[in-house]
Design a protein around this motif. Structure first.
Motif, short mmCIF file in Angstrom:
data_model
loop_
_atom_site.label_atom_id
_atom_site.label_comp_id
_atom_site.label_asym_id
_atom_site.label_seq_id
_atom_site.Cartn_x
_atom_site.Cartn_y
_atom_site.Cartn_z
N ILE A 364 0.84 -1.21 0.00
CA ILE A 364 0.00 0.00 0.00
C ILE A 364 0.88 1.26 0.00
N ARG A 365 1.93 1.24 0.81
CA ARG A 365 2.82 2.42 0.84
C ARG A 365 3.54 2.59 -0.49
N THR A 366 3.85 1.48 -1.14
CA THR A 366 4.49 1.58 -2.46
C THR A 366 3.51 2.20 -3.47
N PHE A 367 2.25 1.79 -3.41
CA PHE A 367 1.26 2.37 -4.32
C PHE A 367 1.10 3.87 -4.06
N MET A 368 1.16 4.27 -2.79
CA MET A 368 1.08 5.69 -2.46
C MET A 368 2.24 6.44 -3.11
#
Ligand code: 6R9
Length: 652
Positions: A364-368
């Motif tokens: 999720i943090r990578t997608f952000m």
């Protein structure tokens, strides 16, 4: 506990946003608030009712035998076949044509496998294993990419009562051979290779190398995935010949509820890996119930997708055993989220109409970091439940997930559990709980989790300490394979009569649980215990930060100084002013005590294959030491890249 903090954990972060489920969701939900009351009134009767979700060949005499704690036996005297519960009964119920797996290979090849087809393949594989001399009780190691045959291999082992031990397809020959050896495996099932990041990678040569020191292995069963050239030894057998040529008639035999189902090795931070042993009836009961309750699965209409690797416990419980025991239709994806483009996950959600998505905070943090515009290009309106697992999810990432993936309306369930617990233990129920960003909230019905201080006394609301489990649960680990003493020492020796999970946690003023990371990572700054998670969440709440990892480095003045490694959102350069602003932002959010001594901008962080940050290695950098053991890193060159690219600001 060498690193045991001497005082309770400081409670720094506060969160007052809540998101109640919509009335429509609540009305149609699989599980209602009544489940908490039922379980509280009679915990064992509650689990007994959940065990009725499964087909048993013989009923149990006792729900729980806790006569010799901590060695639990659940549903004693009961008999069942795990594979028949995942396959045969669905086909017998007329659901043979339902798709079990929508497989999406990384190169773009696809396959839809129905329950009837999966059962057919598992029966052949079970016959093939028996022909190769595998008997009930023999251990089989599985070393595969994310392809349907990995699930087939697991279910075939379960069908004949041969415990499997799945080893991550990314592990080295040394890691593989130590696991094969410890389990005393007779057979290895592998593939020639798999596809990852646009390329074929090889698995078979690693098996060949590992087997140079594994005398227990008699044969190797090799699936063809990539078609690459592989060395062929006398002991090697082609899956396509052995399984393809085997009969598809196979009557599943029942096994005792406590028959070993699988061993799964957890790397731990030090010492040799621990073989976590799970058995059949209790494990399947809790995997099945939690999948039904936490994801609100409606098997007729939902399309479920768990992005974990099958070599991780999440893949065992929430790709294979939970979903399949519930007759789910699911997506299985072989590759990485950025191949061939950063929208690959969302393209898959759109293509299959995925309704339930279960992934990890690191993703999720990578997608952000990749930007809001990537998911915005796809139709994600089919999604109705989002799940998170593997690490604490920062409130900021939670809110981003709900907004940009969940269209601002889906429940987000943050699920806390471990390889050792076998199934989800702490999580909101999507139709019941008003969710709170960053909190895993409450133990599930029938689960007794608490936060205690040094002395094992429950902390009050607003306090922090150690996460423990007070009562045995159906999918609990039964022991560490071959090492009962280590099982006792690791989990049961810290607090009298309680299982110690190794995690720090706090209860907020509403009594909701917040996971604060491994206790080994907790920092002691000027006499205060501060969790890495809270400082990381404070950093991630700054608009320029995508991801942060925080460690305590020895400091002559404060005991430990907080050093933060930070990945920026959409930019790679920082300035002294910006670094000072980040430090000030933490101080403003959490208080001056939590202000980092140093912020270091990096392009990537050291992570395990399941996405957990390896803070131990960052501590080596922060303290300017030789970097320690990197064998469980997903990419073992990342540490040298971090070391050479250091850019940071320090307090004068
Ligand atoms: C399922 C899995 C277990 C450890 C666990 C904890 C961390 C997992 C979490 C979480 C905070 C969550 N963890 N889920 N921390 N919130 N929702 O991850 O198993 O690989 O054995 O790791 O992961 O530290 O103790 P496993």
């Amino acid at each position: 506990m060498a690193d045991t903090p001497q005082e309770t954990l400081a409670n720094l972060l506060s969160e007052d946003r809540t998101f109640p489920p919509s009335p429509e969701f609540t009305q149609a939900a699989n599980v209602t608030a009544a489940a908490y009351d039922e379980a509280a009134a009679d915990r064992l009767a509650f689990w007994e009712a959940q065990a009725r979700r499964l087909d048993w060949s013989k009923d149990w005499d006792r729900v729980l035998d806790w006569d010799n704690p901590p060695f639990a036996k659940w549903f004693t005297g009961g008999e069942l076949n795990v594979s028949a519960n995942c396959l045969d009964r669905h086909v017998a119920n007329g659901l043979g044509d339902r798709v079990a797996i929508h497989f999406e290979g990384e190169p773009g090849d696809t396959r839809a496998v129905t329950y009837a087809e999966l059962l057919d393949e598992v029966k052949r594989a079970a016959n093939a294993l028996t022909d190769l001399g595998v008997e009930a009780g023999d251990r089989v190691v599985i070393y595969m990419p994310m392809i349907p045959e990995a699930a087939v291999a697991m279910l075939a082992c379960a069908r004949i009562g041969a415990p499997h031990s799945v080893v991550f397809g990314g592990f080295s020959a040394a890691a593989l051979s130590s696991r094969i050896d410890d389990a005393g495996a007779k057979l290895v099932i592998c593939a020639d290779g798999g596809f990852r990041k646009g390329k074929a990678f090889a698995l078979k040569p690693t098996v060949d190398e590992a087997l140079e020191s594994c005398p227990s292995v008699e044969q190797v069963l090799v699936v063809t995935r990539t078609g690459q050239e592989v060395a062929w030894n006398d002991r090697d057998v082609k899956w396509e010949d052995a399984v393809g040529g085997a009969s598809n008639e196979h009557e599943a035999q029942p096994f005792d509820a406590e028959h070993p189902l699988f061993i799964l090795y957890t790397s731990g931070t030090t010492g040799k890996p621990k073989g976590i042993l799970h058995t059949s009836g209790g494990y399947l009961t809790q995997a099945s119930f939690t999948h039904h309750a936490v994801f609100d699965l409606k098997p007729e209409t939902d399309v479920y997708w768990c992005t974990a690797d099958i070599g991780w416990v999440t893949g065992h419980s929430y790709i294979v055993y939970g979903p399949m025991s519930n007759g789910a239709t699911q997506v299985m994806y072989e590759g990485t989220p950025d191949t061939p483009h950063t929208g690959r996950f969302w393209e898959i959600v759109q293509k299959y109409g995925v309704t339930i998505l279960y992934t990890a905070p690191t993703a999720i943090r990578t997608f952000m970091k990749w930007g809001d515009d990537v998911p915005a290009k796809f139709d994600l309106s089919s999604l109705r439940v989002l799940g998170s697992v593997g690490e604490p999810i920062n409130p900021e990432a939670w809110v981003w997930y709900r907004e940009h993936i969940g269209g601002g309306s889906t429940p987000v369930v943050d699920t806390w559990w471990q390889t050792e617990t076998g199934a989800i233990m702490v999580s909101p129920l999507p139709g019941v709980t008003a969710t709170k960003p960053g909190s895993a909230q409450r133990p599930l019905p029938g689960i007794s989790v608490d936060v205690v201080d040094e002395q094992g006394e429950a902390v009050p609301d607003g306090g922090g300490g150690f996460l423990v489990i007070r009562e045995p649960w159906p999918s609990m680990l039964r022991t560490i394979w071959g090492d009962d003493q280590r099982f006792l020492d690791t989990y049961w020796a810290h607090f009298d009569g309680m299982y110690f999970a190794g995690d720090g946690a706090k209860k907020d003023d509403d009594g909701d649980l917040w996971l604060l990371g491994r206790v080994d990572d907790i920092m002691l700054v000027s006499g205060h215990n501060i969790s890495t998670t809270e400082v990381e969440s404070a950093l991630v709440s700054h608009e320029t930060v995508a991801e942060a990892a925080v460690v305590g480095a020895s400091d002559p003045v404060t005991g430990q100084g907080i050093v933060a490694f930070v990945i920026l959102r959409g930019q790679s350069e920082s300035s002294p002013e910006h670094l000072a602003e980040l430090r000030a932002h933490v101080a403003k959010t959490l208080g001056a005590i939590a202000k980092p001594r140093q912020v270091i901008i990096v392009a990537e962080l050291p992570k395990t294959r399941s996405g957990k940050i390896m803070r131990r290695l960052l501590r080596d950098i922060a303290e300017d030491r030789e970097i320690g053991d990197v064998t469980t890193l997903a990419d073992n060159t990342v540490m040298s890249r971090i070391k050479t690219g250091l850019q940071g600001g320090k307090e004068d």
